[in-house]
Design an enzyme around this catalytic site. Structure first.
Site, short mmCIF file in Angstrom:
data_model
loop_
_atom_site.label_atom_id
_atom_site.label_comp_id
_atom_site.label_asym_id
_atom_site.label_seq_id
_atom_site.Cartn_x
_atom_site.Cartn_y
_atom_site.Cartn_z
CD GLU A 129 -3.40 0.59 -41.45
OE1 GLU A 129 -4.66 0.58 -41.56
OE2 GLU A 129 -2.56 0.36 -40.73
CD GLU A 149 -7.56 2.40 -37.14
OE1 GLU A 149 -7.16 3.53 -36.94
OE2 GLU A 149 -7.13 1.96 -38.30
#
Ligand code: COA
Length: 275
Positions: A129, A149
């Protein structure tokens, strides 16, 4: 640039010969995993070079002196227990925790000078990110990307679901986030998330060459191009085109435009001052 500010999670170094600065995430024992403090220090490091006229480009990278595996960043620090002032059972506090993180990612994305993400090794989750809020991404072939994740039951919420969809199609983003698999740098280059894919042994020279190019380029034009493209992804076409018209007007007064055009007419290499 202020040398007084003390950083624990990042290092900052100026490369005078290329007019750029390098911000290095320096947590080698944790593959440069990100705590709030790490993100805050990246944002503060950027602040120290924001108005420094001799810094016209920034490289964001993981430490070269890795202890275990090379990494840009392996994402959120899973061993971090969060802030003492936030109650883990209070949902508003949990939302606030993400607001804090978003704030830093947004600050990095809004930085007025070009930022290169130089990726050598893992760029996972929050690390990936971070790449998405930079302007240019250079990856060595041994780098690995992904959103793991889901394999830990976590929602990739550092802007991932929103920013990756602006780079890739829905089916690819969901494939990445639903299964949490790792992807090669070649694959990410093919999909267009990586700007440059470089052989491992050429990585350092290539990053220096590109950062120096941007550090010696017309800084005002780069600023306006960056903002025009970034806002262009969020606005209707007519507003984006209006921004272009005004950006062109503002840029026309910069000394570097005169230098660029004169150099062409005089058949010489331009020397841009970033003014
Ligand atoms: N947070 C905290 N510590 C991390 C970390 C993270 N995100 N990623 C790696 N580390 C630490 C490991 O705990 C390990 O520490 P130790 O040597 O003290 O045990 C060290 O970094 C090296 O990692 P290790 O797992 O032994 O290396 P590996 O080469 O076998 O695997 C990864 C590397 C990146 C594939 C693996 O560490 C991993 O999956 N990390 C988590 C990535 C993740 O889920 N990110 C999203 C978080 S929301």
């Amino acid at each position: 640039m202020s040398n007084e500010k003390k950083f624990e999670h990042v290092k900052i170094e100026k490369k005078e010969e290329g007019n750029y600065a390098v911000i290095t995430i320096n947590r080698p024992d944790k593959l440069n995993a990100l705590q709030n403090q790490t993100l805050r220090e990246i944002a503060e490091a950027l602040e120290t070079v924001e108005v420094d006229q001799s810094v016209r480009c920034v490289v964001l990278r993981g430490t070269k002196e890795y202890l275990k595996k090379p990494a840009f960043s392996a994402g959120a620090d899973l061993s971090d227990r969060g802030s003492a002032d936030l109650d883990p059972d209070n949902l508003r506090h949990q939302s606030h925790a993400m607001y804090r993180r978003h704030k830093y990612y947004n600050l990095i994305e809004a930085f007025p000078k070009p930022i290169i993400a130089a990726i050598d090794g893992y760029a996972l989750g929050g690390g990936f990110e971070l790449v998405l809020v930079c302007d240019i991404s250079i990856a060595s072939k041994r780098s690995t990307f992904g959103f793991p994740e889901i394999q830990r039951g976590i929602f990739p919420a550092n802007g991932g679901t929103q920013r990756l969809i602006r780079n890739l199609g829905k089916m690819r983003v969901k494939r990445m986030m639903f299964f949490g698999e790792h992807y090669t740098a070649e694959q990410m280059f093919e999909w267009g998330v990586i700007s440059f894919l470089v052989d491992n042994d050429k990585f350092e020279d290539f990053v220096h060459e590109r950062a120096s190019w941007l550090g010696n380029a017309p800084t005002n034009s780069l600023f306006l191009i960056k903002k025009s493209i970034d806002y262009g992804t969020q606005t209707p076409l007519n507003i984006g085109l209006q921004f272009e018209q005004m950006g062109f007007a503002i840029n026309s007064r910069s000394k570097d435009v005169a230098e660029g055009v004169n150099a062409f007419l005089e058949k010489r290499i331009p020397k841009f001052q970033g003014k």
